[in-house]
Enzyme design. Sequence first.
Site, PDB file in Angstrom:
ATOM      1  NE  ARG A  27      -2.856   9.861  -8.928  1.00 10.73           N
ATOM      2  CZ  ARG A  27      -2.281  10.813  -8.178  1.00 10.73           C
ATOM      3  NH1 ARG A  27      -1.343  11.565  -8.702  1.00 10.73           N
ATOM      4  NH2 ARG A  27      -2.616  11.007  -6.929  1.00 10.73           N
ATOM      5  CD  GLU A 478      17.008  -4.264  -3.103  1.00  9.29           C
ATOM      6  OE1 GLU A 478      16.849  -5.494  -3.215  1.00  9.29           O
ATOM      7  OE2 GLU A 478      16.432  -3.462  -3.843  1.00  9.29           O
TER       8      GLU A 478
END
Length: 606
Positions: A27, A478
């Site tokens: 995480r 992108e």
Amino acid sequence: MCGIVGYVGGKLASDIILDGLEKLEYRGYDSAGIAVQTENKIDIRKKVGRLQNLSESIQEKGIEGNLAIGHTRWATHGAPSDENSHPHYNSDMTIAVVHNGIIENYMELKKELLDKGYTFNSETDTEVIPKLLDLYEEEDFFKTIQKVLKMVRGSYALGILNVKYPDTIFCARKDSPLIVGKGEKENFIASDVPALLKYTNKVYYLENGELGIIKEDSVEFFDLDGNSVEKELHEIKWTMEQATKGGYSHFMLKEIFEQPKSIEDTLKRRISDKKEILFDDINLDIEKVKDIYIVACGTAYNAGLQGKFALQKIAKIKSDVDIASEFRYSDPFVDENSLVILVSQSGETLDTLAALRDSKAKGARTLAITNVIGSSIAREADDVIYTWAGPEIAVASTKAYTTQVTVFYMLALYFAKKKACIEEKEYNRILDNLLAVPKQVEQILAKDNEIMKMAEKMIDCQHGFFLGRGLDYSVAQEASLKMKEVSYMHTEAFASGELKHGTIALIEQDIPVLAITTQESLFEKSVSNIREVKARGAFVISITQEKNADLVKQVSDEVILIPDIDDLIAGITCVVPLQLMAYHVSTLRGLDVDKPRNLAKSVTVE
Ligand code: AGP
């Protein structure tokens, strides 16, 4: 995101906690800590840096006890340090707390405590909780917890120990995930399944506003008013590998699907109930800024392309974007009247950091937009705006990109307001469209299957093109990078109007062309460009708003429709199907989509 683990049972608690925190390392974190209930006190250890540092401290001097809470911290308030690590506690260490989330009204709560003589050891928002529990402690500690949580605004997953309750872990949840694991004569709390899957696959999911009282042989649940709550016990069928990805096959897919929340978090942290954009901590006189340079690498650079569009269109400030590795050697006209905005998910990209240093040396004001609290770029810039995307694990950046673009639009609106160059009506229209983005991204994500089917048609393509005009061209760049870096297909982004100046020579039968056509003012021209490539045999997948469906369908082989949104903001939503497209082509090709060949998550070399 922070990670929480708690244990009560017959085993040595510190072993269980360290093992659980290790399973939550994915995480992302910058420090770790543990609180163990021993005979008649709470023993707390906490260390900045890797979990290993905490383990070594416990190996040197063990901590007996079979009840504990542990935490890995992803810094939100206060840079990474021992003091800012969790658990936080009251002055006589009879109460210890671990927290995942943000206490939005912590400043006013902290002031109340300071006025009452409380002192603080950290810069965190979390530390107000054990102090409030101390201040309002009554006979029934569980009632104290209910009372304090009603004072708190924001998000929390909490593990709480009180030395007067040596057999109990108290827990509570609002917006930040928390689960309770049910074992044999032992029970657990955790932020996520991986932390406890080794010990049990039976879990309760706490809902918002629920609290738990966890003992080794009992788990009870209540609402904030103390009413008992019946909860369903779930059986987890995931493998450990699946669990760390929240059930998604890859981190990239998980992070694409986290975008509604990450964009919403980024918006709500900086927009008041009265729709003011809260950037006043950027002590910058925008009237003195003659030009803005946006400097970044890769996806962050592509976010800067949209940033330029937003700053010029909305804030009417001359802006330019440059690749950090070029900016440094292009001898830019940066001076004390320039604002240089450095964009970086990791906050550690060396080229971008070097550009920051060069800009400061030239007297420019520097502003960082980054996702990592306390990162080098965050620390060295004059001001910093954090994106609230949470840790981005996949090498291919997705949720960081959309939150960076979101920050640019908020910044443009903020500057426009400061410069009084925007009408109230226009300001509200743009802001309302921005606030609608999270929901619209949800709607787009629901088309994942449809997009995967289109990706199937591209599996064998070695080349491809992404076309767009204006803002759509920025998105095309992108989208092209995403496809290249995860599927290894050679793709290029092209300004549609530029096709006839050379590239159209490359258009041949069945070559995939992804045409982005969200800009009303350029719509006719974009459609004629699609016709041009179609006429030469291209296989065209168009992305456009629902309002344009009929015409675009006539000229395309496939169409991906996004919900109608203001053209200005369409760049944030229309990238999502293209992220999914890249993801699916890569996985359909059997590639390692989370760790593509030759790439690193953060490029800390020049
Ligand atoms: C994006 O998908 C790539 N992983 C890469 O281009 C990345 O955006 C670039 O290296 C910049 O990283 P930063 O945002 O951490 O500075």
